[in-house]
Design a protein around this motif. Structure first.
Motif, PDB file in Angstrom:
ATOM      1  N   MET A  81       0.826  -1.204   0.000  1.00  0.00           N
ATOM      2  CA  MET A  81       0.000   0.000   0.000  1.00  0.00           C
ATOM      3  C   MET A  81       0.863   1.258   0.000  1.00  0.00           C
ATOM      4  O   MET A  81       1.867   1.333   0.705  1.00  0.00           O
ATOM      5  N   ALA A  93      -5.945   5.185   4.437  1.00  0.00           N
ATOM      6  CA  ALA A  93      -4.963   4.106   4.575  1.00  0.00           C
ATOM      7  C   ALA A  93      -5.256   3.245   5.794  1.00  0.00           C
ATOM      8  O   ALA A  93      -5.194   2.007   5.731  1.00  0.00           O
ATOM      9  N   SER A  97      -6.415  -0.610   5.532  1.00  0.00           N
ATOM     10  CA  SER A  97      -5.613  -1.617   6.212  1.00  0.00           C
ATOM     11  C   SER A  97      -6.456  -2.425   7.189  1.00  0.00           C
ATOM     12  O   SER A  97      -6.289  -3.641   7.306  1.00  0.00           O
ATOM     13  N   VAL A 107      -0.418  -6.407   5.467  1.00  0.00           N
ATOM     14  CA  VAL A 107      -0.292  -5.153   4.725  1.00  0.00           C
ATOM     15  C   VAL A 107       1.109  -4.592   4.916  1.00  0.00           C
ATOM     16  O   VAL A 107       1.590  -4.487   6.047  1.00  0.00           O
ATOM     17  N   ASN A 109       2.904  -1.214   4.324  1.00  0.00           N
ATOM     18  CA  ASN A 109       2.598   0.189   4.066  1.00  0.00           C
ATOM     19  C   ASN A 109       3.883   0.939   3.709  1.00  0.00           C
ATOM     20  O   ASN A 109       4.767   1.103   4.562  1.00  0.00           O
TER      21      ASN A 109
END
Length: 346
Positions: A81, A93, A97, A107, A109
């Motif tokens: 992401m 976000a 998530s 995830v 990030n």
């Protein structure tokens, strides 16, 4: 290859099975509030942040995207992401998530990064998908969510329809309720993307050149200067700090005036203007004249053709490409294949 993170949470990690009752309670929401028109357009889901794109919807998007990605994944893997600088990016976000981890996915990030960074890292890692939070060249109050498949290309229309069906409560497959996923900050992976940009280029090739970059207060503020400086260029930056209130406002690839002025005033050799998520660029020559995408594609194709690196001398572009570009390329003995508008078709 991008490696799985070696660290894990320092606290005692426990896993819990998510019962169907708990899942319905956690993820319950009113899908009747959605517009009747499709959520997914040619470039993902876009809208005004806080209106169409709010936290409850983003959580649902994350959960059902996780469900669909898991169904088609060959192996278990994370979702990568990234986001641009918009003020609503962190809200979306965190909600995305939450949905992805509720679907049992890990995830990674990246934080602030260009859209192509998410696509590239997804394609070279064991990730089963990627997601970018950005509204590209749109104004600051907008935002968007677009997904990539494990190969780094835009998620197919068919899979997007399946995600939307789940969001609307019309999924034709049962949701998988399993262990919670985990969320990791992997900002260091952006350097792998930068390395991929450096690798095909000749070090020092821009030595002695002065180049102006308009970074539009967006996703390229940290990455683009580093790439050009590594090539030996003297770089002058405009709008080069992360600023969610000013992203794309009278700057970047949709507003070339400040770049043109800066190139002329600084006697620069050229300039480049990016949009908010750095997947679009326009160029300016030393006289401040705009060099748009058709010119860039023509010159790029010409260089690749001369180097024997362009199969069949074929350039793929959209129906929006200039007819003059097409005729000029045909005169070079090249071929043109036009697609519908949208990089997923290209």
């Amino acid at each position: 290859m991008v490696a799985t993170p070696s660290f894990r949470p320092t606290y005692e990690q426990k896993t819990f099975n998510l019962s169907s009752t708990a899942a319905k309670t956690t993820l319950a929401w009113n899908s009747n509030s959605l517009p009747t028109t499709p959520l997914f357009g040619t470039d993902g889901i876009r809208g005004k942040a806080g209106e169409l794109l709010n936290a409850p919807l983003a959580l649902q998007i994350g959960f059902w995207a996780g469900q669909v990605l898991r169904q088609y994944a060959r192996n278990a893997g994370p979702v990568i992401m990234g986001q641009d600088t918009r003020n609503s990016g962190n809200m979306l976000a965190m909600a995305l998530s939450a949905g992805l981890t509720a679907a049992g996915l890990e995830v990674w990030n990246l934080g602030l990064c260009p859209t192509p960074c998410v696509a590239y890292l997804t394609s070279v890692s064991e990730a089963i998908g990627g997601v970018m939070i950005s509204a590209s060249h749109n104004p600051p109050e907008d935002n968007g969510i677009k997904f990539f498949g494990s190969d780094g290309t835009k998620l197919s229309s068919e899979l997007q329809k399946q995600i939307e069906a789940g969001i609307r409560g019309k999924a034709d497959f049962p949701a998988i309720h399993s262990n919670w996923g985990q969320h990791y900050h992997r900002t260091e992976l952006v350097k792998d993307y930068l390395a991929s940009l450096h690798s095909p280029l000749i070090p020092g090739h821009l030595q002695g050149m002065k180049i102006v970059l308009d970074l539009a207060w967006g996703a390229a503020v940290h990455t683009a200067p580093e790439v050009f400086q590594a090539m030996g260029a003297k770089v002058i930056c405009l709008h080069d700090q992360p600023n969610g209130d000013r992203i794309n406002v009278n700057c970047g690839s949709t507003h070339l005036h400040s770049l043109q002025q800066a190139v002329v005033e600084n006697n620069a050799d050229m300039g480049f203007a990016f949009d908010g998520d750095a997947d679009r660029v326009l160029a300016v020559d030393s006289q401040g004249r705009s060099i748009d995408g058709d010119y860039i594609l023509y010159f790029w194709g010409q260089s690749l053709s001369q180097a024997g690196l362009l199969p069949n001398n074929l350039i793929v572009t959209t129906v929006m490409a200039n007819l003059g570009f097409e005729r000029a390329w045909h005169k070079q003995g090249g071929q043109i294949l036009r697609t519908k508008v949208g990089d997923q078709y290209v």
